[in-house]
Design an enzyme around this catalytic site. Sequence first.
Site, PDB file in Angstrom:
ATOM      1  N   HIS A  78       0.815  -1.225   0.000  1.00  0.00           N
ATOM      2  CA  HIS A  78       0.000   0.000   0.000  1.00  0.00           C
ATOM      3  C   HIS A  78       0.847   1.272   0.000  1.00  0.00           C
ATOM      4  CE1 HIS A  78      -3.655  -2.220   0.450  1.00  0.00           C
ATOM      5  NE2 HIS A  78      -3.328  -2.709   1.637  1.00  0.00           N
ATOM      6  N   ASP A 106      -2.521 -10.537  -2.381  1.00  0.00           N
ATOM      7  CA  ASP A 106      -3.080 -10.044  -1.118  1.00  0.00           C
ATOM      8  C   ASP A 106      -4.526  -9.619  -1.405  1.00  0.00           C
ATOM      9  OD1 ASP A 106      -1.892  -8.600   1.684  1.00  0.00           O
ATOM     10  OD2 ASP A 106      -3.704  -7.682   0.847  1.00  0.00           O
ATOM     11  N   HIS A 131      -6.133  -7.169  -0.537  1.00  0.00           N
ATOM     12  CA  HIS A 131      -6.298  -5.729  -0.767  1.00  0.00           C
ATOM     13  C   HIS A 131      -5.554  -5.307  -2.029  1.00  0.00           C
ATOM     14  CE1 HIS A 131      -6.654  -6.306   3.685  1.00  0.00           C
ATOM     15  NE2 HIS A 131      -7.748  -5.608   3.451  1.00  0.00           N
ATOM     16  N   ASP A 170      -4.400 -12.785   3.495  1.00  0.00           N
ATOM     17  CA  ASP A 170      -5.655 -12.283   4.054  1.00  0.00           C
ATOM     18  C   ASP A 170      -6.875 -12.632   3.198  1.00  0.00           C
ATOM     19  OD1 ASP A 170      -4.505 -10.529   2.278  1.00  0.00           O
ATOM     20  OD2 ASP A 170      -4.505  -8.805   3.635  1.00  0.00           O
TER      21      ASP A 170
HETATM   22 ZN   LIG Z   1      -3.949  -7.105   2.738  1.00  0.00          ZN
END
Ligand SMILES: [Zn+2]
Length: 348
Positions: free
Chosen positions: A166, A201, A203, A290
């Site tokens: 991120h 991931d 996200h 995740d």
């Molecule tokens: Zn994540």
Amino acid sequence: MRAFYHPDQAVHSPQQFMRYGKFVPIKDSPVRTERLLGALARHGITPELPAEHGTAPALTVHTAAYVRFLETAWENWAKLPDHGPEVWPQYFPYWSGRVEETARPDCPATGFIGQVGWYLGDLSVPMGPDSWRSILRSSETAVTAADAILAGDRSAYALCRPSGHHARADRGTGFCYLNNSAIAAQRLRSRFKKVAIIDVDIHHGDGTQQIFYTRPDVLTISIHGDPIDFVPFYTGFANETGYGEGEGCNLNLPLAAGAGGAEMNAALDKAIAAVRAFGADALVVALGFDAHRDDPIGIFKLDAKDFGSVGSKMQSPDLPTLVVQEGGYGIDAIQDCLDSFLTGFSKT
Ligand SMILES: [Zn+2]
């Protein structure tokens, strides 16, 4: 396969983050690394210490002002009167959200509080007195693993913590400060003409996308929860395909909440076809766990064994492959996830 990790990566021990209007214990606890080390041990892999590289590799993808901010954040925070236990932003600057912006100008405010708001973009990137040490070591772990590939290893695993995907060129969010996957991919470019990154991931890898968004030499692919109603919300949509010279070099594959192994496999097949079409010479896998059904902040339903299939598919492009650890917060699940990934990855 060689693996890399430094115990200093566990000294970053953030206390809390904001969720649904409440401060709750942060999910990126140091115990995560213990579980991942346990999975390596099952495979007879003892991680090696990374070499010290300092900030030079990070500066190949991050702005100097941002790296300097991270490096001195605690020192400046500690000078504030009656300060709290961690660096936290309290102001949030406007940002246009245009995906083609690979960085903003340096923070126009010289005051530290203004800079905290500029460089720490949400309420999940607190920094304590030891955070920078872990952040730097985590990046050095990725760099040293990349160097193993550059020296001829066919694969390597970087047990990074804190995670990185991120982190933008000039901003940390979502438990991420320096973008380990991007730093490693840039490192690989010193030998490999074209590098592809596949991020699994749950996200969207928004920082990685932003860093390479206008470049034709790094293909960024992310498979993630549909940002229409999931973190990081504002990017990760399928129509973000790159910009300028980078047009066609970004592929987002958002999946609906509830996706399981079958959906992940189908998306991975598309991702690998794109890697082949791009003509990549090396692959970086941004590996989060995740997407597991027990993850406390996830929305997918993968089982640990599904990561075996992820590992197996990552071998199919038959490229030098660097695996960089990203998220995964189901403390009782991630050891089995990495175990399964390594089994699948080594089988083919
Ligand atoms: Zn994540």
